[in-house]
Design a protein around this motif. Sequence first.
Motif, PDB file in Angstrom:
ATOM      1  N   MET A   1       0.868  -1.044   0.125  1.00 30.91           N
ATOM      2  CA  MET A   1       0.073  -0.102   0.130  1.00 30.91           C
ATOM      3  C   MET A   1       0.776   1.139  -0.147  1.00 30.91           C
ATOM      4  SD  MET A   1      -2.818  -1.428   2.637  1.00 30.91           S
ATOM      5  CE  MET A   1      -3.953  -0.354   2.260  1.00 30.91           C
ATOM      6  N   ASP A   2       0.838   2.051  -1.237  1.00 29.17           N
ATOM      7  CA  ASP A   2       1.624   3.256  -1.014  1.00 29.17           C
ATOM      8  C   ASP A   2       0.742   4.425  -0.594  1.00 29.17           C
ATOM      9  OD1 ASP A   2       3.450   5.133  -2.085  1.00 29.17           O
ATOM     10  OD2 ASP A   2       4.053   3.897  -3.435  1.00 29.17           O
ATOM     11  N   ILE A   3       1.350   5.726  -0.562  1.00 30.13           N
ATOM     12  CA  ILE A   3       1.004   6.812   0.088  1.00 30.13           C
ATOM     13  C   ILE A   3      -0.686   7.031   0.160  1.00 30.13           C
ATOM     14  CG2 ILE A   3       3.335   7.912   0.529  1.00 30.13           C
ATOM     15  CD1 ILE A   3       2.353   9.539  -1.778  1.00 30.13           C
TER      16      ILE A   3
ATOM     17  N   VAL B   1       7.021  17.972   1.855  1.00 30.94           N
ATOM     18  CA  VAL B   1       7.005  16.410   1.313  1.00 30.94           C
ATOM     19  C   VAL B   1       5.585  16.126   0.928  1.00 30.94           C
ATOM     20  CG1 VAL B   1       8.061  14.285   1.260  1.00 30.94           C
ATOM     21  CG2 VAL B   1       8.839  16.120   2.809  1.00 30.94           C
ATOM     22  N   TRP B   2       5.183  14.972   0.828  1.00 28.38           N
ATOM     23  CA  TRP B   2       3.776  14.646   0.148  1.00 28.38           C
ATOM     24  C   TRP B   2       2.758  15.254   1.021  1.00 28.38           C
ATOM     25  CZ3 TRP B   2       3.347  13.566  -4.512  1.00 28.38           C
ATOM     26  CH2 TRP B   2       4.301  13.077  -5.208  1.00 28.38           C
ATOM     27  N   PRO B   3       2.739  15.219   2.303  1.00 30.94           N
ATOM     28  CA  PRO B   3       1.629  15.779   3.020  1.00 30.94           C
ATOM     29  C   PRO B   3       1.299  17.137   3.058  1.00 30.94           C
ATOM     30  CG  PRO B   3       2.975  14.345   4.421  1.00 30.94           C
ATOM     31  CD  PRO B   3       3.799  14.702   3.079  1.00 30.94           C
TER      32      PRO B   3
ATOM     33  N   ASN C   1       9.520   1.842   4.983  1.00 28.37           N
ATOM     34  CA  ASN C   1       9.837   2.949   5.441  1.00 28.37           C
ATOM     35  C   ASN C   1      10.345   3.955   4.033  1.00 28.37           C
ATOM     36  OD1 ASN C   1       9.131   2.743   7.912  1.00 28.37           O
ATOM     37  ND2 ASN C   1      11.051   2.535   8.694  1.00 28.37           N
ATOM     38  N   ASP C   2       9.720   5.049   3.812  1.00 27.16           N
ATOM     39  CA  ASP C   2      10.014   5.660   2.732  1.00 27.16           C
ATOM     40  C   ASP C   2      10.450   7.197   3.062  1.00 27.16           C
ATOM     41  OD1 ASP C   2      10.550   6.246   0.039  1.00 27.16           O
ATOM     42  OD2 ASP C   2       8.186   6.758  -0.433  1.00 27.16           O
ATOM     43  N   MET C   3      11.144   7.610   2.083  1.00 30.44           N
ATOM     44  CA  MET C   3      11.405   9.193   2.072  1.00 30.44           C
ATOM     45  C   MET C   3      12.406   9.412   3.232  1.00 30.44           C
ATOM     46  SD  MET C   3       9.820  10.080  -0.640  1.00 30.44           S
ATOM     47  CE  MET C   3       9.530  11.900  -0.773  1.00 30.44           C
TER      48      MET C   3
ATOM     49  N   SER D   1      13.593  -0.527   4.466  1.00 29.35           N
ATOM     50  CA  SER D   1      13.396   0.929   4.345  1.00 29.35           C
ATOM     51  C   SER D   1      14.114   1.369   2.852  1.00 29.35           C
ATOM     52  CB  SER D   1      14.573   1.310   5.304  1.00 29.35           C
ATOM     53  OG  SER D   1      15.038   2.613   5.367  1.00 29.35           O
ATOM     54  N   ARG D   2      13.971   2.712   2.499  1.00 27.75           N
ATOM     55  CA  ARG D   2      14.600   3.063   1.404  1.00 27.75           C
ATOM     56  C   ARG D   2      16.254   3.757   1.673  1.00 27.75           C
ATOM     57  NH1 ARG D   2      12.267   7.740  -2.575  1.00 27.75           N
ATOM     58  NH2 ARG D   2      13.065   9.165  -1.105  1.00 27.75           N
ATOM     59  N   ALA D   3      16.158   4.560   2.754  1.00 29.10           N
ATOM     60  CA  ALA D   3      17.599   4.907   3.078  1.00 29.10           C
ATOM     61  C   ALA D   3      18.168   3.960   4.095  1.00 29.10           C
ATOM     62  CB  ALA D   3      17.541   6.360   3.466  1.00 29.10           C
TER      63      ALA D   3
ATOM     64  N   ILE E   1      16.279  -3.433   2.665  1.00 24.17           N
ATOM     65  CA  ILE E   1      16.175  -2.341   1.997  1.00 24.17           C
ATOM     66  C   ILE E   1      15.740  -2.699   0.310  1.00 24.17           C
ATOM     67  CG2 ILE E   1      17.746  -0.563   3.051  1.00 24.17           C
ATOM     68  CD1 ILE E   1      19.906  -1.641   1.023  1.00 24.17           C
ATOM     69  N   TRP E   2      14.841  -1.946  -0.214  1.00 26.10           N
ATOM     70  CA  TRP E   2      14.728  -1.826  -1.366  1.00 26.10           C
ATOM     71  C   TRP E   2      15.527  -1.070  -2.050  1.00 26.10           C
ATOM     72  CZ3 TRP E   2      11.570   1.513   0.409  1.00 26.10           C
ATOM     73  CH2 TRP E   2      10.889   2.656  -0.509  1.00 26.10           C
ATOM     74  N   THR E   3      15.915  -1.076  -3.209  1.00 30.92           N
ATOM     75  CA  THR E   3      17.055  -0.116  -3.836  1.00 30.92           C
ATOM     76  C   THR E   3      16.588   1.076  -4.463  1.00 30.92           C
ATOM     77  OG1 THR E   3      17.049  -1.513  -5.802  1.00 30.92           O
ATOM     78  CG2 THR E   3      18.500  -2.067  -4.097  1.00 30.92           C
ATOM     79  N   GLY E   4      15.192   1.314  -3.930  1.00 26.64           N
ATOM     80  CA  GLY E   4      14.692   2.922  -4.557  1.00 26.64           C
ATOM     81  C   GLY E   4      14.100   2.895  -5.688  1.00 26.64           C
ATOM     82  N   ASP E   5      14.075   4.424  -6.197  1.00 26.89           N
ATOM     83  CA  ASP E   5      13.472   4.487  -7.592  1.00 26.89           C
ATOM     84  C   ASP E   5      14.311   4.264  -8.671  1.00 26.89           C
ATOM     85  OD1 ASP E   5      11.104   5.065  -5.903  1.00 26.89           O
ATOM     86  OD2 ASP E   5      11.498   7.184  -6.219  1.00 26.89           O
ATOM     87  N   ASN E   6      14.106   2.958  -9.238  1.00 26.93           N
ATOM     88  CA  ASN E   6      14.916   2.613 -10.410  1.00 26.93           C
ATOM     89  C   ASN E   6      13.908   3.040 -11.587  1.00 26.93           C
ATOM     90  OD1 ASN E   6      13.024   0.595 -10.625  1.00 26.93           O
ATOM     91  ND2 ASN E   6      14.302  -0.930 -10.137  1.00 26.93           N
TER      92      ASN E   6
ATOM     93  N   GLY F   1      10.837  -2.345 -12.957  1.00 30.16           N
ATOM     94  CA  GLY F   1      11.240  -0.795 -12.952  1.00 30.16           C
ATOM     95  C   GLY F   1      10.173   0.121 -12.575  1.00 30.16           C
ATOM     96  N   PHE F   2      10.424   1.118 -11.925  1.00 31.91           N
ATOM     97  CA  PHE F   2       9.671   1.964 -11.109  1.00 31.91           C
ATOM     98  C   PHE F   2       9.218   3.120 -12.094  1.00 31.91           C
ATOM     99  CE2 PHE F   2       9.149   5.913  -8.383  1.00 31.91           C
ATOM    100  CZ  PHE F   2       8.224   5.630  -7.707  1.00 31.91           C
ATOM    101  N   GLY F   3      10.077   4.034 -12.427  1.00 32.01           N
ATOM    102  CA  GLY F   3       9.833   5.106 -13.326  1.00 32.01           C
ATOM    103  C   GLY F   3       9.823   4.685 -14.578  1.00 32.01           C
TER     104      GLY F   3
ATOM    105  N   ASN G   1       7.144  -6.264  -7.507  1.00 29.77           N
ATOM    106  CA  ASN G   1       6.745  -5.611  -8.654  1.00 29.77           C
ATOM    107  C   ASN G   1       6.169  -4.189  -8.438  1.00 29.77           C
ATOM    108  OD1 ASN G   1       5.150  -4.506 -11.034  1.00 29.77           O
ATOM    109  ND2 ASN G   1       4.947  -6.580 -11.782  1.00 29.77           N
ATOM    110  N   HIS G   2       7.054  -3.027  -8.703  1.00 27.56           N
ATOM    111  CA  HIS G   2       6.406  -1.709  -8.190  1.00 27.56           C
ATOM    112  C   HIS G   2       6.729  -0.992  -9.571  1.00 27.56           C
ATOM    113  CE1 HIS G   2       5.234   1.433  -5.889  1.00 27.56           C
ATOM    114  NE2 HIS G   2       6.591   1.921  -5.772  1.00 27.56           N
ATOM    115  N   SER G   3       5.653   0.144  -9.588  1.00 28.14           N
ATOM    116  CA  SER G   3       5.816   1.198 -10.693  1.00 28.14           C
ATOM    117  C   SER G   3       5.282   2.132 -10.072  1.00 28.14           C
ATOM    118  CB  SER G   3       5.330   0.599 -11.850  1.00 28.14           C
ATOM    119  OG  SER G   3       3.784   0.171 -11.587  1.00 28.14           O
TER     120      SER G   3
END
Length: 676
Positions: free
Chosen positions: A200-202, A274-276, A310-312, A407-409, A420-425, A456-458, A481-483
Amino acid sequence: MIKKFTYGKPIQTEAVVKELTPESSRLPYFDVRDNAEGEHTCSLVYPMKEEDIVYGLGESVRGINKRGFLYKSKCNDDPVHQESTNSLYGAHNFIIISGSVCFGLFVDFPGEVVWDIGYTSLHELVITPCEPDFDLYLIEGADEKAIAKEFRQLTGRSYIAPKWAFGYAQSRWSYMNAEEVREVVKEHRENGIPLDSVVMDIDYMERYKDFTINEAAFPKFAEFVEEMARQGIHLVPIIDAGVKREEGYDVYEEGLQNHYFCKKEDGSNFVAGVWPGKVCFPDMLNDDARRWFGRKYKLLLDQGIEGFWNDMNEPAIFYSEDHLKEVFEELGKMKDRELDIYEFFHFKDLVLGVANNDQDYASFYHDYKGETIRHDRVHNLYGYYMTRSAAEAFEELVPDKRILLYSRASYIGMHRYGGIWTGDNMSWWSHLLMNIRMMPSLNMCGFLYTGADLGGFGADTTEDLVLRWLAFGIFTPIMRNHSALGTRRQEAYRFESKKIMADIISIRYALLPYLYSEYMKAALEDGMMFRPLAFDYREDTFARRVEDQLLCGDSIMLTPVYEQNAKGRYVYLPEDMKLVRMKSADTYETEVLPKGHHYIDIALDEVVFFIRKNKCLPLAKGAQCIGELDFADLKLLGYVTEKAEYDYYMDDGYSKDYDNPAYRMKFEMERQAVTL
Ligand code: MIG
């Protein structure tokens, strides 16, 4: 053997779990070079020999051999990173130099570290922490694997994920409501595509407020979590670092009252966008704030949630309130003037430089171990301590159960608390290759529960890229699988070849007894699940050159395809091996091939891997989710000329009595006669 060398007065990172007395002798191998007068920083300089390979740096761009580029350890949100990007989301200051001598070096420093590995001068390795206060750990050992293991013992046991979190995860930014999530699950089940979790994303939150749920979109959340659980599905919500600044929002109000947020020099809260919208950053480095933030996860645990991401948490900053004001003032001055081209570029830089700005990172403070420390000096600890905050709370709230957390960072040390996942590829073939090459260096640094956004994300993906990426992703602990928002949909069932995707994903489940067992052994024995070939075939000149094949666990070697329209690929076998060509969980062919170079056909609907000589692995029948996998019905697949033994580890996937001997079994295989 580990030696510690302390320079100046380092800020403690708690990356290391063993106490060592610093050496009084000089650091061997390196020259310590003082940099420009007045700067008070020094560099460590190592003359590299032609044959030296430099392994490590965890999450970073380029090859398995890191030579030839300049890397910066500085947690950085760059969703369009590429070959020339110096920093990614994690900061992992550990390398192994392998050549005429072989040793490891960990630079324990929470600020930026510059790694010039033959960039300025082809044969010189120059390491520059941006302050003169840091700890160095020099690790000597018999070989790369022994050195990596010692390092891992120094930094503590890696986080262990629950077994269900090894199932296939489907994600999207965002599934907007419960109906969409139901649809995703239904499509997977109806098409026979195995699935264990939906991420579940933001948008599940109420206006991006941490620890809230958008009730209109996800009514009766606890019931929904249960409904999903009945179908074998875990929901995995995201938590962002920034807390929305909003009157009456309890998380914000509590943080405000207790001074839990990061402050500016004048004592007021640092405010970023940021997002909020406008947010404050919890001071994750502060013990009280960290404990407070961690306990907030309870709200979701109480509704049946068993996993989080955990993101951002670099932290990523779209803009800061103060800096944005300055930029608008500058722009105001330009508004009615005719800009020459350089002024125009200045205008552009001002606007583009608003996000993740260095000046912002130097304008807020932490209250860390009783001292006020400017953020940039401890920047790389923020995501680590956010993840630690959650993990420590889980330990307290649900001590007997493993909770999924990534986490991302990150920084070394965080590997004890989460993956960790490796962030926005991007949906690029080059990023599939990067994913492949990064696995060993991540493992070296303790990050075992890890993986990239598959497909791939982006950017818009392509069907063949998804197929090839899945064919590699079935081996990585995080298989997600995330995009991104606005990109082509890439759930497996969206494609014509959904039947093939289902078959490829089901191979993950067939291999799961092996993959989970190898992961657990790597975690419990401080080993590396993914290794460069040269770690196991040290004396083999060709193995030392291979940049696109990996050993995965003890028994197999991976040779993924990462180029579009390729019908197969060149493969190097450092010894005779058995090729396994799988079309689905229970359809495969095998063939023994001699040591040497081969061209192997690998079609889009196949997964190919190699079994090493006198090794074997357990294979299950496929399943639609981990809960349905029959771990009692295994068969051994091996390449046995004499005898193969397999050390099998299997537990219930939830409990934490990891060292229980009942979880260990030995399988033996003699020249193709199977004994279980
Ligand atoms: O600024 O939550 O890396 O996985 O989908 C983007 C939305 C914020 C970044 C994460 C990505 C996630 C996205 N997030």
